[in-house]
Design a protein around this motif. Structure first.
Motif, PDB file in Angstrom:
ATOM      1  N   LYS A   6     -25.707  -8.237 -16.951  1.00  0.00           N
ATOM      2  CA  LYS A   6     -26.304  -9.021 -18.039  1.00  0.00           C
ATOM      3  C   LYS A   6     -25.544  -8.803 -19.348  1.00  0.00           C
ATOM      4  O   LYS A   6     -25.304  -7.679 -19.782  1.00  0.00           O
ATOM      5  CB  LYS A   6     -27.775  -8.633 -18.206  1.00  0.00           C
ATOM      6  CG  LYS A   6     -28.516  -9.529 -19.178  1.00  0.00           C
ATOM      7  CD  LYS A   6     -30.013  -9.195 -19.200  1.00  0.00           C
ATOM      8  CE  LYS A   6     -30.751 -10.127 -20.157  1.00  0.00           C
ATOM      9  NZ  LYS A   6     -32.204  -9.842 -20.175  1.00  0.00           N
ATOM     10  N   GLY A   7     -25.152  -9.929 -19.956  1.00  0.00           N
ATOM     11  CA  GLY A   7     -24.466  -9.857 -21.249  1.00  0.00           C
ATOM     12  C   GLY A   7     -23.040  -9.353 -21.163  1.00  0.00           C
ATOM     13  O   GLY A   7     -22.436  -9.005 -22.179  1.00  0.00           O
ATOM     14  N   LYS A   8     -22.472  -9.321 -19.939  1.00  0.00           N
ATOM     15  CA  LYS A   8     -21.107  -8.817 -19.760  1.00  0.00           C
ATOM     16  C   LYS A   8     -20.156  -9.941 -19.357  1.00  0.00           C
ATOM     17  O   LYS A   8     -20.575 -10.973 -18.829  1.00  0.00           O
ATOM     18  CB  LYS A   8     -21.084  -7.730 -18.674  1.00  0.00           C
ATOM     19  CG  LYS A   8     -21.961  -6.524 -18.973  1.00  0.00           C
ATOM     20  CD  LYS A   8     -21.476  -5.761 -20.196  1.00  0.00           C
ATOM     21  CE  LYS A   8     -22.397  -4.607 -20.573  1.00  0.00           C
ATOM     22  NZ  LYS A   8     -22.371  -3.524 -19.590  1.00  0.00           N
ATOM     23  N   VAL A   9     -18.857  -9.706 -19.618  1.00  0.00           N
ATOM     24  CA  VAL A   9     -17.821 -10.622 -19.131  1.00  0.00           C
ATOM     25  C   VAL A   9     -17.478 -10.187 -17.713  1.00  0.00           C
ATOM     26  O   VAL A   9     -17.050  -9.040 -17.490  1.00  0.00           O
ATOM     27  CB  VAL A   9     -16.568 -10.577 -20.026  1.00  0.00           C
ATOM     28  CG1 VAL A   9     -15.483 -11.497 -19.465  1.00  0.00           C
ATOM     29  CG2 VAL A   9     -16.922 -10.979 -21.453  1.00  0.00           C
ATOM     30  N   VAL A  10     -17.685 -11.095 -16.765  1.00  0.00           N
ATOM     31  CA  VAL A  10     -17.496 -10.755 -15.347  1.00  0.00           C
ATOM     32  C   VAL A  10     -16.378 -11.623 -14.770  1.00  0.00           C
ATOM     33  O   VAL A  10     -16.395 -12.850 -14.898  1.00  0.00           O
ATOM     34  CB  VAL A  10     -18.803 -10.984 -14.541  1.00  0.00           C
ATOM     35  CG1 VAL A  10     -18.602 -10.578 -13.084  1.00  0.00           C
ATOM     36  CG2 VAL A  10     -19.956 -10.201 -15.157  1.00  0.00           C
ATOM     37  N   LEU A  11     -15.423 -10.965 -14.121  1.00  0.00           N
ATOM     38  CA  LEU A  11     -14.301 -11.663 -13.479  1.00  0.00           C
ATOM     39  C   LEU A  11     -14.452 -11.563 -11.973  1.00  0.00           C
ATOM     40  O   LEU A  11     -14.671 -10.470 -11.432  1.00  0.00           O
ATOM     41  CB  LEU A  11     -12.975 -11.023 -13.911  1.00  0.00           C
ATOM     42  CG  LEU A  11     -11.715 -11.453 -13.141  1.00  0.00           C
ATOM     43  CD1 LEU A  11     -11.404 -12.924 -13.369  1.00  0.00           C
ATOM     44  CD2 LEU A  11     -10.515 -10.580 -13.531  1.00  0.00           C
ATOM     45  N   VAL A  12     -14.339 -12.700 -11.283  1.00  0.00           N
ATOM     46  CA  VAL A  12     -14.342 -12.725  -9.818  1.00  0.00           C
ATOM     47  C   VAL A  12     -13.014 -13.312  -9.363  1.00  0.00           C
ATOM     48  O   VAL A  12     -12.749 -14.501  -9.576  1.00  0.00           O
ATOM     49  CB  VAL A  12     -15.515 -13.568  -9.264  1.00  0.00           C
ATOM     50  CG1 VAL A  12     -15.483 -13.566  -7.736  1.00  0.00           C
ATOM     51  CG2 VAL A  12     -16.858 -13.044  -9.765  1.00  0.00           C
ATOM     52  N   THR A  13     -12.169 -12.460  -8.754  1.00  0.00           N
ATOM     53  CA  THR A  13     -10.919 -12.989  -8.184  1.00  0.00           C
ATOM     54  C   THR A  13     -11.229 -13.566  -6.807  1.00  0.00           C
ATOM     55  O   THR A  13     -12.110 -13.079  -6.102  1.00  0.00           O
ATOM     56  CB  THR A  13      -9.849 -11.890  -8.060  1.00  0.00           C
ATOM     57  OG1 THR A  13     -10.216 -10.991  -7.008  1.00  0.00           O
ATOM     58  CG2 THR A  13      -9.684 -11.130  -9.362  1.00  0.00           C
ATOM     59  N   GLY A  14     -10.502 -14.608  -6.441  1.00  0.00           N
ATOM     60  CA  GLY A  14     -10.841 -15.304  -5.189  1.00  0.00           C
ATOM     61  C   GLY A  14     -12.211 -15.948  -5.300  1.00  0.00           C
ATOM     62  O   GLY A  14     -12.944 -16.080  -4.315  1.00  0.00           O
ATOM     63  N   GLY A  15     -12.542 -16.385  -6.515  1.00  0.00           N
ATOM     64  CA  GLY A  15     -13.884 -16.900  -6.799  1.00  0.00           C
ATOM     65  C   GLY A  15     -14.230 -18.203  -6.116  1.00  0.00           C
ATOM     66  O   GLY A  15     -15.397 -18.597  -6.095  1.00  0.00           O
ATOM     67  N   GLY A  16     -13.246 -18.882  -5.539  1.00  0.00           N
ATOM     68  CA  GLY A  16     -13.526 -20.126  -4.835  1.00  0.00           C
ATOM     69  C   GLY A  16     -13.755 -19.941  -3.347  1.00  0.00           C
ATOM     70  O   GLY A  16     -14.162 -20.875  -2.655  1.00  0.00           O
ATOM     71  N   GLY A  17     -13.528 -18.717  -2.838  1.00  0.00           N
ATOM     72  CA  GLY A  17     -13.688 -18.453  -1.412  1.00  0.00           C
ATOM     73  C   GLY A  17     -15.147 -18.265  -1.016  1.00  0.00           C
ATOM     74  O   GLY A  17     -16.052 -18.388  -1.846  1.00  0.00           O
ATOM     75  N   SER A  18     -15.371 -17.971   0.250  1.00  0.00           N
ATOM     76  CA  SER A  18     -16.737 -17.849   0.771  1.00  0.00           C
ATOM     77  C   SER A  18     -17.509 -16.743   0.057  1.00  0.00           C
ATOM     78  O   SER A  18     -18.618 -16.961  -0.445  1.00  0.00           O
ATOM     79  CB  SER A  18     -16.711 -17.559   2.273  1.00  0.00           C
ATOM     80  OG  SER A  18     -15.939 -18.512   2.948  1.00  0.00           O
TER      81      SER A  18
END
Length: 612
Positions: A283-295
């Motif tokens: 909550k309230g954080k900058v979150v990065l998801v690599t491979g964010g388009g995958g399953s």
């Protein structure tokens, strides 16, 4: 216009019924002698007032909306309406005759009240009777499904009622199955309970059942699995009512009945975690998801969006997947601060720029090459992506002060027999080594095959079945652990909350599943018979493929957590300087001799045993 004509006809019939009631009442009261001395005192009084009495009753019928109901659906409520209306109509007649000082025997009024109920009711309910006759006539000409209901509880009873009320489904409940011996031989909404689960095959054959609906929403996953296995012995199509956690309002509708999914065959309860409690770090954080388009990546993005991050960054090299999840999240979370970054984790300069600009607090690293046969044929690409891509992201997370870094790993990293598994083990080693020197909490999450993910066995089997077969299985004894995508993602988020640095989190995924059993069940769930309608062919283990997967290396041990389905492999000591030197040599060998490259992988991952 048609409705008005029907009402006029109904009023005309009611006029006849009202006067017939009076005439029969007189006949009963005077023993059929309407010309006798006593009867002749009262019959003329009735005849003189017949028009007014009829009009009073018709008006009261109208006021009580006796001409508004859809009588083809008449039930107990409509019967009550007829009784109450007839009572007030009789009371109105009595009141009129009393005011006019025209007296009739009290028994006449009582008899007409009873006869009105009979005749008026008969006219109304004849609509339903005629409709039923018409319905049966149509059913005789229509091909309808013969349905067996498993479960004689409240849900089963409601399913039967729903099927009977929805003719458009062309489904007829024929038999009920229940393990409760006290219900055997009883009727559930007119459908007999004929046996327990072990009689399913016999009853299905005897009663020529086309479809089986499992209606036990309170049953455990293991119990559902056992029932499905019994149902699979038949040639019937299987459907199921969702579990109680899905039926929030407790109501059952045909809309809730769905096809049996392969997930129903896992035989264990879905892993549930308290995401509200465990996701405070998002909550309230900058979150990065690599491979964010995958399953896995896209499901991570969906679940993270629920916890109001300051900004969600979706990083992917494949623009189509990234575009799809971007559009979905914009629709579902219009207030979400979302940004899509098209980039390769191999590109150190680009990754550095992203971390410098956005400074993500939490990193979920899901980007990876994961197809075993393809990576076996292209080991250099597996190393570039899974090893050095992970190194780029991990080092940037450390350099730019990320709070947490969560690596998505696999059971194939345990005692790997293929390049893909070995590269994922190296990625775990990078995470474990980084945790010793960084303020960032680095953690890895290890799980088995994910049902329905891109490249998993289920979509492949479904395509093969749709094409008429054959379904291809590598080996009759090959087994795998399985979990659903939401389960995998919940574990990932939970692991991020538990992370202290260097751990490998492992999910208790129950018993491993034979792939051939999975194939056979999926064929049956599709309405076919294995080896007869759809063949199964064994094509042999592919390069680097194991018969059995493992979830933990022997030296790691197991440590329980507060969650009974999640365990931690103790952090292993990995010297970062030694690992750095090994990685430098690995990079030098990428473009060189393949055998020398494989030899160095074996040196870095001593548990890697090459199968060819």
């Amino acid at each position: 216009m048609k409705k008005k004509l029907k009402n006029i006809l109904l009023i005309f019939v009611d006029v006849l019924a009202i006067n017939l009631s009076f005439l029969i009442a007189f006949a009963i009261r005077f023993d059929g002698n309407l010309m006798g001395k006593l009867a002749s005192q009262y019959v003329p009084i009735y005849l003189h007032n017949a028009l007014t009495l009829t009009l009073i009753k018709i008006v009261i019928f109208y006021m009580f909306k006796m001409y508004n109901s859809l009588w083809r659906y008449a039930s107990i409520e409509e019967l009550i309406q007829i009784i109450s209306t007839s009572f007030f109509a009789t009371a109105g007649s009595v009141s009129y005759m009393f005011i006019m000082q025209n007296h009739l025997p009290r028994s006449i009024y009582i008899l007409t009240f009873i006869l009105d109920i009979i005749f008026i009711g008969a006219v109304r309910f004849s609509y339903r009777i005629l409709d039923k006759i018409k319905e049966k006539s149509i059913l005789k000409r229509t091909k309808f499904k013969r349905v067996m209901i498993v479960g004689a509880g409240q849900a089963g009873a409601m399913v039967i009622k729903e099927l009977k009320n929805h003719d458009e489904l062309q489904s007829k409940p024929i038999a009920v199955i229940d393990d409760d011996e006290t219900k055997l031989g009883k009727l559930i909404n007119g459908v007999p309970v004929l046996g327990d689960r072990y009689h399913i095959k016999k009853i299905a054959e005897k009663k020529k059942i086309d479809e089986i609906i499992i209606a036990i929403p309170s049953a455990s996953k293991r119990e559902i699995k056992e029932i499905i296995e019994e149902c699979s012995k038949t040639k019937c199509k299987l459907k199921i009512l969702p579990g109680v956690f899905e039926l929030i309002d407790g109501k059952v509708s045909v809309k809730e009945i769905r096809d049996v999914n392969i997930e129903d065959l896992l035989g264990r309860e879905p892993v549930k975690v308290n995401l509200e409690e465990m996701s405070h770090y998002l909550k309230g954080k900058v979150v990065l998801v690599t491979g964010g388009g995958g399953s896995i990546g896209s499901e991570l993005c969906r679940q993270i969006s629920n916890f109001k991050p300051k900004k969600l960054l979706i990083l992917d090299i494949y623009e189509n997947n990234a575009y799809d999840i971007q559009n979905e999240l914009k629709r579902s979370y219009p207030k979400l601060n979302l940004e899509v970054l098209i980039a390769s984790i191999r590109d150190r300069k680009r990754i550095e720029e992203i971390f410098e600009v956005y400074k993500p607090n939490v990193v979920f690293h899901a980007a990876a090459h994961k197809h075993v046969p393809l990576m076996e044929a292209n080991p250099q690409e597996a190393i570039k992506n899974n090893v050095f891509g992970t190194l780029n992201v991990a080092e940037c997370a450390d350099k730019y002060g990320s709070e947490k870094f969560v690596l998505i790993s696999t059971d194939k990293a345990v005692n790997p027999t293929n390049v893909m598994g070995a590269t994922k083990r190296m990625a775990e080693m990078i995470v474990q080594a980084m945790s010793k020197k960084s303020k960032t909490e680095f953690v890895a999450v290890r799980f088995g095959n994910v049902l329905g993910s891109n490249g998993s066995v289920i979509p492949l089997f479904k395509k093969q079945i749709a094409n008429g077969g054959p379904v291809t299985v590598t080996h009759p004894e090959v087994t795998r652990y399985f979990m659903t995508i939401p389960e995998a993602v919940q574990l990932v988020i939970q692991a991020g909350a538990m992370a202290k640095g260097g751990e490998i989190f492992v999910l208790d995924m129950g018993e491993p599943v034979k792939i051939v059993d999975l194939a056979e069940n999926l064929i049956r769930l599709s309405g076919f018979e294995p080896y007869k309608d759809i063949d199964i062919q064994f094509i042999g283990l592919r390069p680097g493929e194991k018969l059995y997967e493992e979830l933990l290396m022997d030296e790691e041990g197991l440590k329980e957590t507060q969650h009974n389905k999640i365990f931690i492999g103790k952090p292993l000591y990995i010297d970062y300087k030694v690992l750095e030197a090994q990685l430098r040599r690995l990079k030098e060998l990428i473009e060189g001799d393949r055998e020398e490259l494989i030899s160095h992988i074996q040196h870095m991952v001593p548990t890697y045993k090459r199968i060819s």
